[in-house]
Design a protein around this motif. Structure first.
Motif, PDB file in Angstrom:
ATOM      1  N   CYS A 103       0.834  -1.206   0.000  1.00  0.00           N
ATOM      2  CA  CYS A 103       0.000   0.000   0.000  1.00  0.00           C
ATOM      3  C   CYS A 103       0.869   1.256   0.000  1.00  0.00           C
ATOM      4  O   CYS A 103       2.033   1.224   0.403  1.00  0.00           O
ATOM      5  CB  CYS A 103      -0.917   0.011   1.213  1.00  0.00           C
ATOM      6  N   VAL A 104       0.286   2.350  -0.437  1.00  0.00           N
ATOM      7  CA  VAL A 104       0.935   3.652  -0.422  1.00  0.00           C
ATOM      8  C   VAL A 104       0.107   4.593   0.439  1.00  0.00           C
ATOM      9  O   VAL A 104      -1.112   4.713   0.247  1.00  0.00           O
ATOM     10  CB  VAL A 104       1.072   4.234  -1.847  1.00  0.00           C
ATOM     11  N   PHE A 105       0.772   5.244   1.405  1.00  0.00           N
ATOM     12  CA  PHE A 105       0.148   6.238   2.277  1.00  0.00           C
ATOM     13  C   PHE A 105       0.890   7.548   2.048  1.00  0.00           C
ATOM     14  O   PHE A 105       2.038   7.683   2.450  1.00  0.00           O
ATOM     15  CB  PHE A 105       0.268   5.824   3.741  1.00  0.00           C
ATOM     16  N   ASP A 106       0.242   8.510   1.396  1.00  0.00           N
ATOM     17  CA  ASP A 106       0.907   9.767   1.062  1.00  0.00           C
ATOM     18  C   ASP A 106       0.069  10.970   1.477  1.00  0.00           C
ATOM     19  O   ASP A 106      -1.119  11.056   1.155  1.00  0.00           O
ATOM     20  CB  ASP A 106       1.172   9.836  -0.450  1.00  0.00           C
ATOM     21  N   ASN A 107       0.711  11.869   2.227  1.00  0.00           N
ATOM     22  CA  ASN A 107       0.137  13.160   2.585  1.00  0.00           C
ATOM     23  C   ASN A 107      -1.167  13.057   3.378  1.00  0.00           C
ATOM     24  O   ASN A 107      -2.093  13.842   3.190  1.00  0.00           O
ATOM     25  CB  ASN A 107      -0.070  14.028   1.332  1.00  0.00           C
ATOM     26  N   ASN A 108      -1.248  12.074   4.262  1.00  0.00           N
ATOM     27  CA  ASN A 108      -2.389  11.959   5.165  1.00  0.00           C
ATOM     28  C   ASN A 108      -2.066  12.730   6.441  1.00  0.00           C
ATOM     29  O   ASN A 108      -0.907  12.832   6.832  1.00  0.00           O
ATOM     30  CB  ASN A 108      -2.658  10.491   5.482  1.00  0.00           C
ATOM     31  N   THR A 109      -3.086  13.270   7.090  1.00  0.00           N
ATOM     32  CA  THR A 109      -2.867  14.041   8.317  1.00  0.00           C
ATOM     33  C   THR A 109      -3.849  13.636   9.400  1.00  0.00           C
ATOM     34  O   THR A 109      -4.985  13.248   9.122  1.00  0.00           O
ATOM     35  CB  THR A 109      -3.012  15.562   8.072  1.00  0.00           C
ATOM     36  N   ALA A 110      -3.386  13.740  10.629  1.00  0.00           N
ATOM     37  CA  ALA A 110      -4.260  13.521  11.785  1.00  0.00           C
ATOM     38  C   ALA A 110      -4.525  14.876  12.423  1.00  0.00           C
ATOM     39  O   ALA A 110      -4.052  15.167  13.515  1.00  0.00           O
ATOM     40  CB  ALA A 110      -3.618  12.550  12.762  1.00  0.00           C
ATOM     41  N   PHE A 111      -5.227  15.720  11.721  1.00  0.00           N
ATOM     42  CA  PHE A 111      -5.594  17.040  12.242  1.00  0.00           C
ATOM     43  C   PHE A 111      -7.040  17.383  11.949  1.00  0.00           C
ATOM     44  O   PHE A 111      -7.569  18.326  12.491  1.00  0.00           O
ATOM     45  CB  PHE A 111      -4.678  18.131  11.669  1.00  0.00           C
ATOM     46  N   GLY A 112      -7.689  16.663  11.087  1.00  0.00           N
ATOM     47  CA  GLY A 112      -9.094  16.893  10.800  1.00  0.00           C
ATOM     48  C   GLY A 112      -9.346  17.988   9.790  1.00  0.00           C
ATOM     49  O   GLY A 112      -8.510  18.830   9.528  1.00  0.00           O
ATOM     50  N   LYS A 113     -10.532  17.936   9.205  1.00  0.00           N
ATOM     51  CA  LYS A 113     -11.007  18.949   8.269  1.00  0.00           C
ATOM     52  C   LYS A 113     -12.408  19.337   8.701  1.00  0.00           C
ATOM     53  O   LYS A 113     -13.075  18.624   9.420  1.00  0.00           O
ATOM     54  CB  LYS A 113     -11.072  18.394   6.841  1.00  0.00           C
ATOM     55  N   GLY A 114     -12.877  20.436   8.200  1.00  0.00           N
ATOM     56  CA  GLY A 114     -14.237  20.846   8.532  1.00  0.00           C
ATOM     57  C   GLY A 114     -14.348  21.286   9.973  1.00  0.00           C
ATOM     58  O   GLY A 114     -13.420  21.844  10.555  1.00  0.00           O
ATOM     59  N   ASN A 115     -15.463  21.012  10.610  1.00  0.00           N
ATOM     60  CA  ASN A 115     -15.742  21.460  11.970  1.00  0.00           C
ATOM     61  C   ASN A 115     -15.305  20.412  12.990  1.00  0.00           C
ATOM     62  O   ASN A 115     -16.123  19.748  13.621  1.00  0.00           O
ATOM     63  CB  ASN A 115     -17.235  21.765  12.112  1.00  0.00           C
ATOM     64  N   MET A 116     -14.003  20.228  13.150  1.00  0.00           N
ATOM     65  CA  MET A 116     -13.473  19.253  14.094  1.00  0.00           C
ATOM     66  C   MET A 116     -12.662  19.955  15.161  1.00  0.00           C
ATOM     67  O   MET A 116     -11.916  20.871  14.877  1.00  0.00           O
ATOM     68  CB  MET A 116     -12.587  18.233  13.388  1.00  0.00           C
ATOM     69  N   THR A 117     -12.804  19.498  16.385  1.00  0.00           N
ATOM     70  CA  THR A 117     -12.042  20.059  17.485  1.00  0.00           C
ATOM     71  C   THR A 117     -10.795  19.210  17.679  1.00  0.00           C
ATOM     72  O   THR A 117     -10.900  18.056  18.094  1.00  0.00           O
ATOM     73  CB  THR A 117     -12.883  20.047  18.774  1.00  0.00           C
ATOM     74  N   PRO A 118      -9.598  19.719  17.400  1.00  0.00           N
ATOM     75  CA  PRO A 118      -8.393  18.904  17.539  1.00  0.00           C
ATOM     76  C   PRO A 118      -8.123  18.504  18.990  1.00  0.00           C
ATOM     77  O   PRO A 118      -8.438  19.239  19.906  1.00  0.00           O
ATOM     78  CB  PRO A 118      -7.283  19.825  17.033  1.00  0.00           C
ATOM     79  N   ASN A 119      -7.570  17.323  19.165  1.00  0.00           N
ATOM     80  CA  ASN A 119      -7.080  16.889  20.469  1.00  0.00           C
ATOM     81  C   ASN A 119      -5.752  16.170  20.267  1.00  0.00           C
ATOM     82  O   ASN A 119      -4.823  16.797  19.825  1.00  0.00           O
ATOM     83  CB  ASN A 119      -8.135  16.088  21.225  1.00  0.00           C
ATOM     84  N   ASP A 120      -5.618  14.893  20.546  1.00  0.00           N
ATOM     85  CA  ASP A 120      -4.311  14.242  20.466  1.00  0.00           C
ATOM     86  C   ASP A 120      -3.781  14.067  19.050  1.00  0.00           C
ATOM     87  O   ASP A 120      -2.590  14.062  18.838  1.00  0.00           O
ATOM     88  CB  ASP A 120      -4.346  12.874  21.151  1.00  0.00           C
ATOM     89  N   ASN A 121      -4.622  13.859  18.089  1.00  0.00           N
ATOM     90  CA  ASN A 121      -4.228  13.764  16.690  1.00  0.00           C
ATOM     91  C   ASN A 121      -3.120  12.740  16.438  1.00  0.00           C
ATOM     92  O   ASN A 121      -2.007  13.070  16.096  1.00  0.00           O
ATOM     93  CB  ASN A 121      -3.812  15.137  16.164  1.00  0.00           C
ATOM     94  N   ASN A 122      -3.460  11.475  16.576  1.00  0.00           N
ATOM     95  CA  ASN A 122      -2.499  10.387  16.474  1.00  0.00           C
ATOM     96  C   ASN A 122      -2.557   9.674  15.132  1.00  0.00           C
ATOM     97  O   ASN A 122      -3.627   9.445  14.586  1.00  0.00           O
ATOM     98  CB  ASN A 122      -2.764   9.345  17.560  1.00  0.00           C
ATOM     99  N   GLY A 123      -1.379   9.291  14.608  1.00  0.00           N
ATOM    100  CA  GLY A 123      -1.269   8.412  13.456  1.00  0.00           C
ATOM    101  C   GLY A 123      -1.838   8.963  12.171  1.00  0.00           C
ATOM    102  O   GLY A 123      -2.982   8.704  11.838  1.00  0.00           O
ATOM    103  N   ALA A 124      -1.047   9.714  11.430  1.00  0.00           N
ATOM    104  CA  ALA A 124      -1.540  10.321  10.191  1.00  0.00           C
ATOM    105  C   ALA A 124      -1.963   9.265   9.171  1.00  0.00           C
ATOM    106  O   ALA A 124      -2.963   9.434   8.490  1.00  0.00           O
ATOM    107  CB  ALA A 124      -0.482  11.239   9.594  1.00  0.00           C
ATOM    108  N   ALA A 125      -1.215   8.184   9.046  1.00  0.00           N
ATOM    109  CA  ALA A 125      -1.581   7.120   8.110  1.00  0.00           C
ATOM    110  C   ALA A 125      -2.359   6.018   8.821  1.00  0.00           C
ATOM    111  O   ALA A 125      -3.437   5.626   8.381  1.00  0.00           O
ATOM    112  CB  ALA A 125      -0.339   6.548   7.444  1.00  0.00           C
ATOM    113  N   ILE A 126      -1.823   5.515   9.954  1.00  0.00           N
ATOM    114  CA  ILE A 126      -2.449   4.395  10.668  1.00  0.00           C
ATOM    115  C   ILE A 126      -2.402   4.648  12.172  1.00  0.00           C
ATOM    116  O   ILE A 126      -1.357   5.002  12.718  1.00  0.00           O
ATOM    117  CB  ILE A 126      -1.736   3.063  10.371  1.00  0.00           C
TER     118      ILE A 126
END
Length: 188
Positions: free
Chosen positions: A99-122
């Motif tokens: 598999c290829v995991f490219d440019n994924n983020t654990a920060f959310g989009k839209g109306n999301m309240t950030p917290n720990d933000n773990n694992g951008a790909a997995i």
């Protein structure tokens, strides 16, 4: 996919599926599964949710047995979530290959309240179930999170082989892989 079901996805595209988070739970951008699932030769691009922007495998919902997520020859690009921009694993065994995991983020989009933000790909999160996983022949590039730029591991026994981690970053710890023993005892 419900607990007694089997989900098979092949040669499919999931693009721009966005689930905004507003004090909800288990909200996923593209695919959610409790039971066994096999995904192959597919594309997940620009999906977003709270628990896995592209896929959420929550076998911990099964009280007795674990389910298994198998993903092969699939591309995950530009997905985003609070936990696991691409694939969120909670109490499920898993096999990820080629598999290829490219440019994924654990920060959310839209109306999301950030917290720990773990694992951008997995994100492999803690549970009371004994789970195992393998990641092989996969490439992780340009992924970003606070913890575990590519992968955040909090539970289970995981084997990673013949995979590449390039230009991933984390704001707090684990630029490529973060092994979190605070709530679990993962073995890599």
């Amino acid at each position: 996919n419900w607990k007694n079901g089997k989900l098979d996805i092949s040669k499919s595209n999931f693009t721009n599926n966005i689930k905004n988070y507003k004090n909800g739970d288990r909200l996923v951008g593209a695919v959610a599964t409790i039971g066994d699932a096999t995904i192959s030769d597919s594309y997940f691009v620009n999906n977003s949710g709270r628990w896995g922007g592209a896929i959420s495998a929550t076998g911990a919902e099964l009280r007795k047995n674990s389910s298994t997520l198998t993903v092969s020859n699939t591309i995950f690009k530009d997905n985003s979530a609070l936990y696991a921009g691409a694939v969120y694993i909670w109490g499920s065994n898993y096999n990820i290959a080629d598999c290829v995991f490219d440019n994924n983020t654990a920060f959310g989009k839209g109306n999301m309240t950030p917290n720990d933000n773990n694992g951008a790909a997995i994100e492999v999160t803690n549970t009371d179930k004994s789970i195992t996983g393998t990641i092989s022949k996969s490439t992780f590039t340009n992924n970003k999170a606070q913890y575990g730029g590519a992968i955040d591991i909090c539970a289970g026994t995981i084997k990673i082989t013949n995979s590449k981690f390039i230009n991933n970053s984390a704001d707090v710890e684990g630029g490529a892989i973060d092994i979190n023993t605070l709530n679990g005892n993962p073995k890599v």
